[in-house]
Design a protein around this motif. Structure first.
Motif, PDB file in Angstrom:
ATOM      1  N   LEU A 112       0.826  -1.208   0.000  1.00 19.51           N
ATOM      2  CA  LEU A 112       0.000   0.000   0.000  1.00 19.51           C
ATOM      3  C   LEU A 112       0.860   1.257   0.000  1.00 19.51           C
ATOM      4  CD1 LEU A 112      -2.667  -1.163   2.603  1.00 19.51           C
ATOM      5  CD2 LEU A 112      -3.097  -0.692   0.189  1.00 19.51           C
ATOM      6  N   LEU A 113       1.907   1.266   0.808  1.00 18.58           N
ATOM      7  CA  LEU A 113       2.799   2.420   0.848  1.00 18.58           C
ATOM      8  C   LEU A 113       3.432   2.680  -0.513  1.00 18.58           C
ATOM      9  CD1 LEU A 113       4.522   1.757   4.298  1.00 18.58           C
ATOM     10  CD2 LEU A 113       3.078   3.725   3.748  1.00 18.58           C
ATOM     11  N   ARG A 114       3.845   1.625  -1.168  1.00 15.78           N
ATOM     12  CA  ARG A 114       4.492   1.796  -2.466  1.00 15.78           C
ATOM     13  C   ARG A 114       3.499   2.317  -3.509  1.00 15.78           C
ATOM     14  NH1 ARG A 114       9.199   0.637  -3.463  1.00 15.78           N
ATOM     15  NH2 ARG A 114       9.376  -0.763  -1.677  1.00 15.78           N
ATOM     16  N   GLN A 115       2.280   1.813  -3.465  1.00 15.35           N
ATOM     17  CA  GLN A 115       1.276   2.250  -4.437  1.00 15.35           C
ATOM     18  C   GLN A 115       0.856   3.700  -4.225  1.00 15.35           C
ATOM     19  OE1 GLN A 115      -2.078  -0.393  -4.689  1.00 15.35           O
ATOM     20  NE2 GLN A 115      -0.875  -2.091  -5.494  1.00 15.35           N
ATOM     21  N   THR A 116       0.992   4.200  -3.004  1.00 18.36           N
ATOM     22  CA  THR A 116       0.571   5.574  -2.736  1.00 18.36           C
ATOM     23  C   THR A 116       1.734   6.557  -2.757  1.00 18.36           C
ATOM     24  OG1 THR A 116       0.692   5.078  -0.349  1.00 18.36           O
ATOM     25  CG2 THR A 116      -1.452   4.891  -1.398  1.00 18.36           C
ATOM     26  N   GLY A 117       2.905   6.108  -3.192  1.00 16.61           N
ATOM     27  CA  GLY A 117       4.034   7.013  -3.360  1.00 16.61           C
ATOM     28  C   GLY A 117       4.929   7.164  -2.154  1.00 16.61           C
ATOM     29  N   ASP A 118       4.653   6.434  -1.084  1.00 12.27           N
ATOM     30  CA  ASP A 118       5.503   6.477   0.114  1.00 12.27           C
ATOM     31  C   ASP A 118       6.612   5.424  -0.027  1.00 12.27           C
ATOM     32  OD1 ASP A 118       4.321   8.515   1.806  1.00 12.27           O
ATOM     33  OD2 ASP A 118       2.597   7.188   2.030  1.00 12.27           O
ATOM     34  N   ALA A 119       7.441   5.613  -1.033  1.00  8.12           N
ATOM     35  CA  ALA A 119       8.420   4.592  -1.392  1.00  8.12           C
ATOM     36  C   ALA A 119       9.459   4.352  -0.291  1.00  8.12           C
ATOM     37  CB  ALA A 119       9.121   4.963  -2.693  1.00  8.12           C
ATOM     38  N   ALA A 120       9.955   5.430   0.330  1.00  6.13           N
ATOM     39  CA  ALA A 120      10.977   5.269   1.367  1.00  6.13           C
ATOM     40  C   ALA A 120      10.429   4.494   2.553  1.00  6.13           C
ATOM     41  CB  ALA A 120      11.490   6.643   1.805  1.00  6.13           C
ATOM     42  N   ALA A 121       9.205   4.806   2.960  1.00  8.17           N
ATOM     43  CA  ALA A 121       8.588   4.085   4.070  1.00  8.17           C
ATOM     44  C   ALA A 121       8.322   2.632   3.682  1.00  8.17           C
ATOM     45  CB  ALA A 121       7.292   4.778   4.489  1.00  8.17           C
ATOM     46  N   ALA A 122       7.919   2.403   2.423  1.00 12.28           N
ATOM     47  CA  ALA A 122       7.687   1.034   1.952  1.00 12.28           C
ATOM     48  C   ALA A 122       8.969   0.214   2.011  1.00 12.28           C
ATOM     49  CB  ALA A 122       7.141   1.061   0.530  1.00 12.28           C
ATOM     50  N   ASP A 123      10.076   0.804   1.557  1.00 13.91           N
ATOM     51  CA  ASP A 123      11.360   0.105   1.589  1.00 13.91           C
ATOM     52  C   ASP A 123      11.781  -0.208   3.014  1.00 13.91           C
ATOM     53  OD1 ASP A 123      11.514   0.233  -1.151  1.00 13.91           O
ATOM     54  OD2 ASP A 123      12.876   1.948  -1.197  1.00 13.91           O
ATOM     55  N   ARG A 124      11.597   0.761   3.916  1.00 11.40           N
ATOM     56  CA  ARG A 124      12.000   0.555   5.303  1.00 11.40           C
ATOM     57  C   ARG A 124      11.147  -0.524   5.966  1.00 11.40           C
ATOM     58  NH1 ARG A 124      15.995  -0.128   7.632  1.00 11.40           N
ATOM     59  NH2 ARG A 124      16.795   1.626   6.392  1.00 11.40           N
ATOM     60  N   LEU A 125       9.845  -0.492   5.724  1.00  7.63           N
ATOM     61  CA  LEU A 125       8.974  -1.521   6.302  1.00  7.63           C
ATOM     62  C   LEU A 125       9.301  -2.886   5.726  1.00  7.63           C
ATOM     63  CD1 LEU A 125       6.641  -2.418   8.066  1.00  7.63           C
ATOM     64  CD2 LEU A 125       5.058  -1.712   6.242  1.00  7.63           C
ATOM     65  N   GLY A 126       9.569  -2.945   4.423  1.00  9.65           N
ATOM     66  CA  GLY A 126       9.943  -4.214   3.817  1.00  9.65           C
ATOM     67  C   GLY A 126      11.223  -4.781   4.408  1.00  9.65           C
ATOM     68  N   ALA A 127      12.197  -3.920   4.625  1.00 10.32           N
ATOM     69  CA  ALA A 127      13.465  -4.368   5.218  1.00 10.32           C
ATOM     70  C   ALA A 127      13.263  -4.802   6.666  1.00 10.32           C
ATOM     71  CB  ALA A 127      14.494  -3.242   5.139  1.00 10.32           C
ATOM     72  N   HIS A 128      12.424  -4.076   7.391  1.00  9.34           N
ATOM     73  CA  HIS A 128      12.139  -4.417   8.791  1.00  9.34           C
ATOM     74  C   HIS A 128      11.432  -5.766   8.875  1.00  9.34           C
ATOM     75  CE1 HIS A 128      11.472  -3.858  12.992  1.00  9.34           C
ATOM     76  NE2 HIS A 128      10.184  -3.564  12.901  1.00  9.34           N
ATOM     77  N   PHE A 129      10.479  -5.989   7.974  1.00 11.58           N
ATOM     78  CA  PHE A 129       9.789  -7.276   7.941  1.00 11.58           C
ATOM     79  C   PHE A 129      10.757  -8.415   7.630  1.00 11.58           C
ATOM     80  CE2 PHE A 129       7.885 -10.398   4.940  1.00 11.58           C
ATOM     81  CZ  PHE A 129       7.175 -11.147   5.869  1.00 11.58           C
TER      82      PHE A 129
END
Length: 235
Positions: free
Chosen positions: A190-207
């Protein structure tokens, strides 16, 4: 490591429990924040981010207590994440206020094939609309379905149905279907689709780190493996 809404909800659930919660691996000595075994604690690796998107987790009864829960990972990375216990008849007044915020557009995230024909289903958010509030139903698949069907206070919000092409990397619980993904994987998409790419990357790495250390912390792994993993340089 700071507190977050899911940890606060976990403490609330513990305080009101009439008997101890016995999760799988309950004899393991765990960090009270990340809930991983203490030798593989990842609290010092958490890097909070900001995003335009916001998440509201509605969690089934014991979900905040489970060490394998990944909704907590969203709150680790996005500290403004909100979390509430689910109730069919007596929803938390703070939950009702959160989903009525006039500054945001709520979306209930749920698969389209499980939605009644009269409900509005959208494949993506309105790019020209208000910032999104993603309502995630956090529990097992059957629990999420129950929350979806029996929460009349969510009935008027659009349903956002994701089509995740990738196979889930979760593996910490048994999946109930090929297309099912854990809460953190859905949030990162969802973050990536809404343009929050940096947060998406960080959450993905954290997961990814959480998943690897969770599996590493199981009793069949040896001390050398654990030591090697936790001394890996920070990203």
């Amino acid at each position: 490591m700071t507190n977050n809404a899911v940890l606060a909800l976990r403490q609330y659930r513990l305080d009101r429990a009439t008997r101890p919660y016995r999760a799988r691996g309950c004899r393991v000595v765990r960090c009270e924040h990340c809930l991983l075994p203490q030798p593989v604690c990842l609290c010092d690796r958490i890097v909070p981010m900001t995003s335009v998107s916001r998440f509201c987790l509605i969690m089934f009864d014991s979900e905040p207590l489970k060490p394998s829960n990944t909704g907590r990972l969203i709150a680790d990375i996005l500290p403004d994440t909100q979390a509430f216990l689910w109730s069919r008849t007596e929803p938390d007044t703070a939950l009702l206020s959160a989903i009525a915020d006039p500054a945001r557009q709520p979306y209930v995230v749920f698969p389209a094939h499980n939605v009644a024909p009269d409900r509005r289903v959208v494949p993506q958010i309105d790019a020209c609309g208000k910032p999104p509030l993603f309502i995630l139903l956090d529990g097992t698949w059957s629990e999420a379905g129950k929350m979806f069907r029996k929460s009349p206070y969510l009935a008027n919000f659009p349903i956002l149905s994701l089509n995740l092409a990738t196979v889930s990397a979760y593996r910490l619980r048994e999946a109930h279907g090929e297309g099912h993904h854990c809460t953190a994987e859905v949030a990162a998409t969802l973050l990536r689709q809404t343009g929050d790419a940096a947060a998406a990357d960080r959450l993905g790495a954290h997961f990814a780190l959480f998943r690897s250390r969770y599996l590493l912390g199981k009793s069949h792994h040896n001390t050398a493996q654990i030591s090697s993993a936790i001394t890996t340089p920070r990203p």
